[in-house]
Motif scaffolding. Structure first.
Motif, mmCIF file in Angstrom:
data_model
loop_
_atom_site.group_PDB
_atom_site.id
_atom_site.type_symbol
_atom_site.label_atom_id
_atom_site.label_comp_id
_atom_site.label_asym_id
_atom_site.label_seq_id
_atom_site.Cartn_x
_atom_site.Cartn_y
_atom_site.Cartn_z
ATOM 1 N N THR A 1 -8.853 -5.835 41.699
ATOM 2 C CA THR A 1 -8.683 -4.786 40.687
ATOM 3 C C THR A 1 -9.691 -3.658 40.868
ATOM 4 O OG1 THR A 1 -10.123 -5.968 39.129
ATOM 5 C CG2 THR A 1 -7.758 -6.447 39.040
ATOM 6 N N ARG A 2 -10.201 -3.480 42.075
ATOM 7 C CA ARG A 2 -11.241 -2.496 42.350
ATOM 8 C C ARG A 2 -10.795 -1.075 41.989
ATOM 9 N NH1 ARG A 2 -8.456 -4.037 46.736
ATOM 10 N NH2 ARG A 2 -7.603 -2.426 48.118
ATOM 11 N N PRO A 3 -11.720 -0.258 41.547
ATOM 12 C CA PRO A 3 -11.408 1.161 41.343
ATOM 13 C C PRO A 3 -11.479 1.897 42.678
ATOM 14 C CG PRO A 3 -13.693 0.753 40.800
ATOM 15 C CD PRO A 3 -13.096 -0.597 41.153
ATOM 16 N N ILE A 4 -11.072 3.147 42.671
ATOM 17 C CA ILE A 4 -11.236 4.003 43.841
ATOM 18 C C ILE A 4 -11.911 5.298 43.405
ATOM 19 C CG2 ILE A 4 -9.328 3.116 45.235
ATOM 20 C CD1 ILE A 4 -7.634 5.420 44.161
ATOM 21 N N ARG A 5 -12.456 6.022 44.362
ATOM 22 C CA ARG A 5 -13.080 7.303 44.038
ATOM 23 C C ARG A 5 -11.971 8.305 43.684
ATOM 24 N NH1 ARG A 5 -15.228 5.985 48.875
ATOM 25 N NH2 ARG A 5 -14.298 7.829 49.878
ATOM 26 N N PRO A 6 -12.092 8.996 42.543
ATOM 27 C CA PRO A 6 -11.013 9.899 42.088
ATOM 28 C C PRO A 6 -10.603 10.929 43.120
ATOM 29 C CG PRO A 6 -12.641 9.573 40.353
ATOM 30 C CD PRO A 6 -13.202 8.928 41.587
ATOM 31 N N GLU A 7 -11.532 11.419 43.931
ATOM 32 C CA GLU A 7 -11.189 12.470 44.886
ATOM 33 C C GLU A 7 -10.260 11.978 45.989
ATOM 34 O OE1 GLU A 7 -15.205 10.770 46.276
ATOM 35 O OE2 GLU A 7 -14.181 11.221 44.382
ATOM 36 N N THR A 8 -10.102 10.659 46.128
ATOM 37 C CA THR A 8 -9.203 10.127 47.159
ATOM 38 C C THR A 8 -7.748 10.142 46.717
ATOM 39 O OG1 THR A 8 -9.383 7.813 46.436
ATOM 40 C CG2 THR A 8 -11.055 8.619 47.985
ATOM 41 N N ARG A 9 -7.497 10.421 45.438
ATOM 42 C CA ARG A 9 -6.128 10.434 44.918
ATOM 43 C C ARG A 9 -5.889 11.697 44.092
ATOM 44 N NH1 ARG A 9 -6.526 6.867 47.885
ATOM 45 N NH2 ARG A 9 -5.614 4.780 47.850
ATOM 46 N N PRO A 10 -5.738 12.865 44.748
ATOM 47 C CA PRO A 10 -5.428 14.086 43.989
ATOM 48 C C PRO A 10 -4.086 13.955 43.277
ATOM 49 C CG PRO A 10 -5.152 14.428 46.356
ATOM 50 C CD PRO A 10 -5.798 13.086 46.200
ATOM 51 N N ASP B 1 -8.459 -2.305 53.177
ATOM 52 C CA ASP B 1 -9.404 -1.231 53.456
ATOM 53 C C ASP B 1 -10.138 -0.894 52.163
ATOM 54 O OD1 ASP B 1 -10.814 1.009 54.188
ATOM 55 O OD2 ASP B 1 -9.063 2.254 54.608
ATOM 56 N N LEU B 2 -11.439 -1.118 52.134
ATOM 57 C CA LEU B 2 -12.242 -0.889 50.929
ATOM 58 C C LEU B 2 -13.025 0.415 50.992
ATOM 59 C CD1 LEU B 2 -13.640 -4.517 50.438
ATOM 60 C CD2 LEU B 2 -11.539 -3.511 49.500
ATOM 61 N N SER B 3 -12.752 1.234 51.996
ATOM 62 C CA SER B 3 -13.557 2.441 52.204
ATOM 63 C C SER B 3 -13.361 3.490 51.110
ATOM 64 C CB SER B 3 -13.231 3.055 53.572
ATOM 65 O OG SER B 3 -11.878 3.490 53.630
ATOM 66 N N GLU B 4 -12.228 3.445 50.390
ATOM 67 C CA GLU B 4 -11.977 4.436 49.334
ATOM 68 C C GLU B 4 -12.573 4.032 47.993
ATOM 69 O OE1 GLU B 4 -7.826 6.501 50.715
ATOM 70 O OE2 GLU B 4 -7.703 4.581 49.689
ATOM 71 N N SER B 5 -13.110 2.833 47.914
ATOM 72 C CA SER B 5 -13.711 2.356 46.670
ATOM 73 C C SER B 5 -15.218 2.584 46.701
ATOM 74 C CB SER B 5 -13.421 0.861 46.478
ATOM 75 O OG SER B 5 -12.032 0.641 46.363
ATOM 76 N N PRO B 6 -15.837 2.743 45.526
ATOM 77 C CA PRO B 6 -17.291 2.878 45.502
ATOM 78 C C PRO B 6 -17.945 1.653 46.120
ATOM 79 C CG PRO B 6 -16.321 3.420 43.361
ATOM 80 C CD PRO B 6 -15.234 2.813 44.190
ATOM 81 N N PRO B 7 -18.975 1.831 46.954
ATOM 82 C CA PRO B 7 -19.649 0.678 47.564
ATOM 83 C C PRO B 7 -20.150 -0.286 46.492
ATOM 84 C CG PRO B 7 -20.394 2.734 48.540
ATOM 85 C CD PRO B 7 -19.579 3.100 47.337
ATOM 86 N N GLN B 8 -19.897 -1.561 46.666
ATOM 87 C CA GLN B 8 -20.339 -2.544 45.688
ATOM 88 C C GLN B 8 -20.267 -3.945 46.276
ATOM 89 O OE1 GLN B 8 -17.392 -3.562 42.484
ATOM 90 N NE2 GLN B 8 -16.288 -1.777 43.285
ATOM 91 N N ARG B 9 -21.008 -4.838 45.658
ATOM 92 C CA ARG B 9 -20.915 -6.263 45.976
ATOM 93 C C ARG B 9 -19.965 -6.874 44.948
ATOM 94 N NH1 ARG B 9 -26.199 -9.501 46.040
ATOM 95 N NH2 ARG B 9 -24.783 -11.057 46.911
ATOM 96 N N TYR B 10 -18.863 -7.406 45.408
ATOM 97 C CA TYR B 10 -17.882 -7.979 44.496
ATOM 98 C C TYR B 10 -18.362 -9.345 44.022
ATOM 99 C CZ TYR B 10 -14.935 -4.230 46.231
ATOM 100 O OH TYR B 10 -14.441 -2.999 46.553
ATOM 101 N N GLY B 11 -18.379 -9.507 42.706
ATOM 102 C CA GLY B 11 -18.827 -10.771 42.142
ATOM 103 C C GLY B 11 -17.769 -11.847 42.162
#
Length: 294
Positions: free
Chosen positions: A75-84, A58-68
């Protein structure tokens, strides 16, 4: 339908064990390491589509991006607000997203990877480390699946004082393998992070353990990528100003694919409410706390 059937087939214990362990594990791990680094957005999209057939990615918690590359997705990051992050300054939060494995009290120097499969602190930490602070302490095993967020974070404000890197095998670390391979965690590639909490000076050990397809560990405070070809120095001291300091919830590093982190705390700590074998947790949730005096 095909995806569901594939997952059902792979859930068969004997077949799962055969496909993930009775293979040239190290060679396959090195190949995936090379393949994942290929820079091609088209190949990355195709690989991610195949990956979804085997997992609940599930990639919905990560910033939208095209993976190179596939590596970028691993190793994708996630949006900080998804992990209080747990606000208790004295509690230890989970350093990663995970499924809780074996956990509880350390019996003297003995720890369990699964029912009936013990190992000792010395076998896991290596011969150079003093494991005395964790005798009769408490531990939590955190298993990261391939689809999970793969970065790990500081469980409390702390300082990393020393790192021991132990090269090893790449057995799968899923429950099926843990019930069949004796002392599996002590056989696999791993790093022992000796840390000290800023508020109390309490020692805490964080032990990331690699696995098949994973053997690549990045620690942000070391200018080296720890992997199967890294042979030393195995003892990496961080004296004085070189010591790495982290705030609670601050990112410490990442796995390339998914694996296990084992957290050890001294006697006088206990599991937080709800932490038990099989429970899914996210980075930042309460994990360990000081025991309440009787």
């Amino acid at each position: 339908m095909k995806t569901s059937l594939l997952k059902t087939i792979l859930a068969q214990e004997d077949l799962n064990f055969l496909l993930t362990n009775r293979v040239p594990r190290i060679a396959l791990t090195r190949f995936i390491g090379w393949y994942s680094q290929i820079r091609s957005p088209l190949l990355a999209r195709w690989s991610i589509a195949v990956w979804r057939c085997f997992s609940d990615l599930d990639l919905s918690e990560s910033p939208p991006q095209r993976y190179g590359s596939l590596h970028d997705c691993f190793t994708r990051p996630i949006r900080p607000e998804t992990r209080p992050i747990d606000a208790d300054p004295d509690g230890l939060c989970s350093p990663s997203d995970a499924i809780v494995g074996a956990c509880g009290d350390v019996a003297g120097t003995q720890v369990f990877q699964a029912k009936g499969f013990p190992y000792t602190l010395a076998e896991l930490f290596g011969p150079s480390q003093d494991t005395t602070p964790y005798h009769d302490g408490v531990f939590v095993t955190l298993r990261l699946t391939s689809a999970m967020y793969h970065r790990f974070h500081a469980p409390q404000d702390l300082t990393v004082e020393h790192v021991t890197y132990l090269s090893g095998d790449t057995w799968n670390v899923n429950p099926i393998a843990l019930q069949r391979v004796e002392k599996l965690f002590c056989r696999n590639e791993r790093a022992v992070l000796n840390t000290r909490l800023a508020r109390t000076g309490t020692p805490i050990a964080i032990v990331p353990v690699a696995a098949i397809l994973v053997a690549s560990l990045r620690l942000h405070f070391l200018d080296v990528l720890l992997h199967l070809r890294y042979r030393g120095p195995n003892e990496i001291a961080l004296p004085g100003q070189a010591r790495a300091r982290f705030r609670k919830g601050e990112e410490m590093g990442w796995f390339q694919h998914g694996s296990t982190i084992i957290v050890f705390a001294p006697k006088g700590h206990e599991l937080c409410e709800g932490i038990a074998n099989g429970v899914r947790i996210k980075m930042g949730q309460p994990l360990l706390k000081a025991s309440t005096p009787a």
